[in-house]
Design a protein around this motif. Sequence first.
Motif, PDB file in Angstrom:
ATOM      1  N   UNK A  14      32.237 -24.179 114.012  1.00  0.00           N
ATOM      2  CA  UNK A  14      33.164 -23.380 114.819  1.00  0.00           C
ATOM      3  C   UNK A  14      34.242 -24.276 115.426  1.00  0.00           C
ATOM      4  N   UNK A  15      33.825 -25.411 115.987  1.00  0.00           N
ATOM      5  CA  UNK A  15      34.774 -26.326 116.620  1.00  0.00           C
ATOM      6  C   UNK A  15      35.696 -26.950 115.580  1.00  0.00           C
ATOM      7  N   UNK A  16      35.160 -27.263 114.395  1.00  0.00           N
ATOM      8  CA  UNK A  16      35.962 -27.891 113.350  1.00  0.00           C
ATOM      9  C   UNK A  16      36.884 -26.908 112.640  1.00  0.00           C
ATOM     10  N   UNK A  17      36.682 -25.598 112.868  1.00  0.00           N
ATOM     11  CA  UNK A  17      37.519 -24.606 112.200  1.00  0.00           C
ATOM     12  C   UNK A  17      37.147 -24.380 110.751  1.00  0.00           C
ATOM     13  N   UNK A  18      35.859 -24.551 110.413  1.00  0.00           N
ATOM     14  CA  UNK A  18      35.417 -24.425 109.025  1.00  0.00           C
ATOM     15  C   UNK A  18      34.903 -23.025 108.694  1.00  0.00           C
ATOM     16  N   UNK A  19      34.934 -22.100 109.641  1.00  0.00           N
ATOM     17  CA  UNK A  19      34.442 -20.750 109.394  1.00  0.00           C
ATOM     18  C   UNK A  19      35.570 -19.842 108.905  1.00  0.00           C
TER      19      UNK A  19
END
Length: 225
Positions: A14-19
Amino acid sequence: MTGQEQHDLTAAEYVLGLTDDETRHRLDKRLNDDSVFAAEVLHWQKAFSGIDLLTHAVIPSSAVWQQIEQDLGRNAGVSGTTSIRKHPGFWLGWGLAAAMAGILIFTHLSNPDAPQSMQLIAVLSGAQPDAQFVVNLDKSASLLQVSALNITLPENKNLQLWLIRGSAPPQSLGLINHSDSNVFRLPPGELDNQTVLAVSLEPVGGSTLSGPSGPVIFQGKVTLL
């Protein structure tokens, strides 16, 4: 993978923006409802912020962008095969590697005693889902620590923190003057699971009224474990 590992990985992704967009929208809502998940997200945000502190921004040359476009074009034209860059495992592996790097940096830069001395009690959200105020409570339950995530403090205005208990009038706790570690003294017995914390946009110096004079732009419910 254990349930806890999956929980940690979800927060890191979620924090890395991988969703994808649908998953991110679901996790945005979960952030406000699940204090344990919110704590995990805060942990990863702090961990990856350490990477920003130790690295410098570099603008890729035009030749690099041309090579990337060529590689994407070649991968798109291959039938019957899946580009490694399009495979979820590629991004998952990258996310795990970045997460591990973040853990090492975070451990090196942070005070190891801090996680035990503060408890996450609220995440204040506004119109932008990736912008929040994170509120922690110290062991004595007498000090609140408020930190901004993805929020730029206004130059010609002030942000003011308010405590609201049920139908009682809002109580000003003070102005938020820093992006990180704003500390507010809390009267004994002021917090319970029905308490709401809010942030309003005020003229310089804060509201001259008994409550907010400007719009309330962030708010969140307190959750005491």
